[in-house]
Design an enzyme around this catalytic site. Structure first.
Site, PDB file in Angstrom:
ATOM      1  N   HIS A  74       0.874  -1.185   0.000  1.00  0.00           N
ATOM      2  CA  HIS A  74       0.000   0.000   0.000  1.00  0.00           C
ATOM      3  C   HIS A  74       0.903   1.225   0.000  1.00  0.00           C
ATOM      4  CE1 HIS A  74      -3.612  -2.365   1.268  1.00  0.00           C
ATOM      5  NE2 HIS A  74      -2.685  -3.142   1.802  1.00  0.00           N
ATOM      6  N   LEU A  75       0.905   1.974  -1.114  1.00  0.00           N
ATOM      7  CA  LEU A  75       1.741   3.178  -1.137  1.00  0.00           C
ATOM      8  C   LEU A  75       0.935   4.438  -0.802  1.00  0.00           C
ATOM      9  CD1 LEU A  75       4.386   2.555  -3.941  1.00  0.00           C
ATOM     10  CD2 LEU A  75       4.384   1.870  -1.545  1.00  0.00           C
ATOM     11  N   ARG A  76      -0.377   4.269  -0.578  1.00  0.00           N
ATOM     12  CA  ARG A  76      -1.253   5.302   0.020  1.00  0.00           C
ATOM     13  C   ARG A  76      -1.438   6.582  -0.780  1.00  0.00           C
ATOM     14  NH1 ARG A  76      -3.444   1.539   3.097  1.00  0.00           N
ATOM     15  NH2 ARG A  76      -2.377   1.086   5.033  1.00  0.00           N
ATOM     16  N   HIS A 192      -9.189 -10.692  -1.215  1.00  0.00           N
ATOM     17  CA  HIS A 192      -8.792 -10.650   0.200  1.00  0.00           C
ATOM     18  C   HIS A 192      -9.898 -11.365   0.951  1.00  0.00           C
ATOM     19  CE1 HIS A 192      -5.850  -7.849  -1.038  1.00  0.00           C
ATOM     20  NE2 HIS A 192      -5.608  -7.350   0.142  1.00  0.00           N
ATOM     21  N   HIS A 242      -2.550 -12.838   1.189  1.00  0.00           N
ATOM     22  CA  HIS A 242      -2.210 -13.069   2.614  1.00  0.00           C
ATOM     23  C   HIS A 242      -3.065 -14.108   3.364  1.00  0.00           C
ATOM     24  CE1 HIS A 242      -5.484 -10.267   3.181  1.00  0.00           C
ATOM     25  NE2 HIS A 242      -4.769  -9.171   3.233  1.00  0.00           N
ATOM     26  N   ASN A 287      -4.906  -7.229   9.581  1.00  0.00           N
ATOM     27  CA  ASN A 287      -5.966  -7.988   8.935  1.00  0.00           C
ATOM     28  C   ASN A 287      -5.348  -8.852   7.833  1.00  0.00           C
ATOM     29  OD1 ASN A 287      -8.633  -8.545   9.009  1.00  0.00           O
ATOM     30  ND2 ASN A 287      -9.301  -6.502   8.358  1.00  0.00           N
ATOM     31  N   ASP A 314       2.462  -7.216   2.323  1.00  0.00           N
ATOM     32  CA  ASP A 314       1.265  -6.442   2.691  1.00  0.00           C
ATOM     33  C   ASP A 314       1.685  -5.181   3.457  1.00  0.00           C
ATOM     34  OD1 ASP A 314      -1.298  -5.528   3.095  1.00  0.00           O
ATOM     35  OD2 ASP A 314      -1.840  -7.036   4.598  1.00  0.00           O
ATOM     36  N   HIS A 318       0.625   3.111   8.413  1.00  0.00           N
ATOM     37  CA  HIS A 318      -0.379   3.929   9.108  1.00  0.00           C
ATOM     38  C   HIS A 318       0.312   4.937   9.999  1.00  0.00           C
ATOM     39  CE1 HIS A 318      -4.010   1.896   7.846  1.00  0.00           C
ATOM     40  NE2 HIS A 318      -3.466   0.719   8.111  1.00  0.00           N
TER      41      HIS A 318
HETATM   42  C1  NCD Z   1      -4.821  -3.023   5.052  1.00  0.00           C
HETATM   43  C2  NCD Z   1      -4.522  -1.539   4.914  1.00  0.00           C
HETATM   44  O1  NCD Z   1      -4.076  -0.927   5.903  1.00  0.00           O
HETATM   45  O2  NCD Z   1      -4.742  -1.002   3.841  1.00  0.00           O
HETATM   46  N1  NCD Z   1      -4.542  -3.462   6.390  1.00  0.00           N
HETATM   47  C3  NCD Z   1      -4.190  -4.696   6.793  1.00  0.00           C
HETATM   48  O3  NCD Z   1      -4.195  -4.957   7.994  1.00  0.00           O
HETATM   49  N2  NCD Z   1      -3.843  -5.640   5.944  1.00  0.00           N
HETATM   50  C4  NCD Z   1      -6.263  -3.221   4.689  1.00  0.00           C
HETATM   51  C5  NCD Z   1      -6.752  -4.593   4.925  1.00  0.00           C
HETATM   52  O4  NCD Z   1      -6.323  -5.528   4.214  1.00  0.00           O
HETATM   53  O5  NCD Z   1      -7.600  -4.770   5.803  1.00  0.00           O
END
Ligand code: NCD
Length: 434
Positions: A74-76, A192, A242, A287, A314, A318
């Site tokens: 995730h590069l956001r 997912h 995952h 998750n 993954d 955050h």
């Molecule tokens: C993912 C995220 O932060 O984008 N987080 C994670 O725990 N894997 C979203 C997700 O898959 O629930």
């Protein structure tokens, strides 16, 4: 998929005397590797340094492998740049030895349209330091209702798969239609199979789901079984993200011969169980959640048996406030390789060749990404690894903007010491140099 600057600046490089491991070509021996004009020119012993503009690098005692590919990050950007950007995520990837990543589409706005894909391509072109591909949402806004125009993405090289990321596709009928449409674009669907914070299996009927639901966070294997059975008659490739439960791995193992099924596991699900506490005594929130020791053992076994094709981080950055309010996710670009080498390769759970297979060769094949091999003519995406380098995970040294890493303080042995993208040295000895 990459920054055009990478193609303009490349120089010629001769990596001397490295131990080259390239599973696709059955290479596992000491050799020189010559890179000319951004491509692999030759792999042979005693290459003469008789080329213009050539940098000769002695890599004796090091391993030279096809550039590592992380197919789940995730590069956001756009939308959550306080957590990560294409630039900081690229730097983080290069530090960890990754030449290529595949982004998840849960940005804001989400990557669910041609306009969003083109915006992503433009941002990557401006700020990417490595090769960056993306997944596109299965449904508009990942809400599980209206399928995106998947068939339109067949011709986009930057789009390699479809996924609603943290949201499962709740309705079986929507998944069946999505599999049919994805099959036309010849790109995999990557579900997912998790229970998200946004959509619950309780929001739809059993009939709509296509299975009888378990309690929250325990539906992974239900989704896996449903989606494998749906894909069987359609012929669409399904790549499960995952996986965390023994029951999911067992089912995939049983159905493997159906074909068109691949799957991945993360370092945290491979190494940590639900009793793990990080250096601050906290349970890592992620998750799917961390599971039991039986599940951890089964994922490790799946990895060594070949049921699990890919290791992917993954990487889910955050901010501290978001983490404090419960946002799930763990970052992994800068720790994955060290964890794999220290905790899986050294104890003999998998070989180094297997690690390269699952972190380069297989993701390249599954997502049809160029790379994953050092065959002459291939783009020169290469990772140099020092298996003997000892280091301690220090979140404050990360290039990533985020710090949500449960491995802080772990002592690791083995690290990437050079990351080469399209013939450019992007990371050298722990520093971004491009
Ligand atoms: C993912 C995220 O932060 O984008 N987080 C994670 O725990 N894997 C979203 C997700 O898959 O629930």
């Amino acid at each position: 998929m990459g920054n055009p600057k990478l193609l303009l600046k490349m120089k010629n490089i001769l990596l001397k005397n490295g131990h080259v491991v390239d599973p696709l070509n059955n290479v596992d021996f000491v050799s020189d590797l010559l890179i000319i004009d951004g491509r692999i020119k030759s792999l042979s012993k005693n290459v003469k340094p008789e080329y213009e503009n050539l940098e000769v690098v002695d890599v004796s005692g090091k391993f030279v492998v096809p550039g590592l590919i992380d197919c789940h990050v995730h590069l956001r950007e756009p939308g959550y740049e306080e957590k990560e950007t294409i630039e900081t995520g690229s730097r983080s990837a290069a530090m960890g030895g990754f030449t290529t990543v595949v982004c998840e589409p849960n940005t804001n706005p989400p990557i669910d349209s041609v306009a969003a894909v083109e915006d992503h391509v433009r941002r990557v072109g401006e700020k990417g330091l490595i090769n960056i591909y993306t997944k596109v949402c299965i449904t508009k806004g990942s809400k599980g209702e209206v399928i995106t125009d998947m068939e339109k993405f067949g011709c986009y090289r930057s789009v390699v798969a479809f996924s609603d990321d943290g949201n499962p596709v709740l309705r079986k009928e929507v998944m069946v239609r999505a599999l049919h449409t994805a099959a036309m674009s010849n790109k995999p669907v990557s579900p997912h199979c998790e229970d998200s914070g946004f959509y619950s299996v309780k929001d739809v009927t059993e009939e709509e789901l296509g299975f009888s639901p378990s309690k929250k966070f325990w539906n992974e294997a239900n989704f896996v079984k449903r989606d494998i059975n749906c894909a069987g008659s359609i012929g669409c490739h399904v790549h499960f993200s995952h996986l965390s439960l023994k029951e999911s791995i067992d089912y995939i193992s049983e159905k493997r011969e159906q074909g068109n099924i691949t799957c991945e596991a993360t370092p945290h699900h491979l190494l940590l169980d639900g009793d793990y506490r990080d250096i601050n005594g906290e349970i890592p929130v992620v998750n799917p959640p961390l599971r039991s020791q039986v599940d951890v053992q089964s994922i490790q076994k799946g990895l060594s048996d070949g049921i699990i094709d890919v290791i992917a981080s993954d990487h889910a950055p955050h901010s501290l406030p978001d983490k404090k309010s419960g946002a799930p996710g763990i970052i992994g670009l800068e720790t994955t390789l060290g964890l794999v080498l220290t905790e899986l390769v050294r104890p003999g759970i998998i070989t180094l060749r297997d690690a390269v297979l699952k972190m380069s060769t297989n993701p390249a094949k599954i997502f049809k990404i160029s790379g994953g091999s050092l065959l002459p003519g291939m783009p020169a995406d290469v990772t140099v690894i020092d298996m003997e380098r000892e280091w301690v995970v220090d979140i404050n040294s990360f290039e990533s903007k985020s710090r949500n890493c449960p491995f802080q303080g772990w002592k690791l042995k083995g690290q990437a010491v050079m990351t080469i993208v399209s013939g450019n040295i992007v990371m050298r000895e722990g520093k971004i140099v491009f």
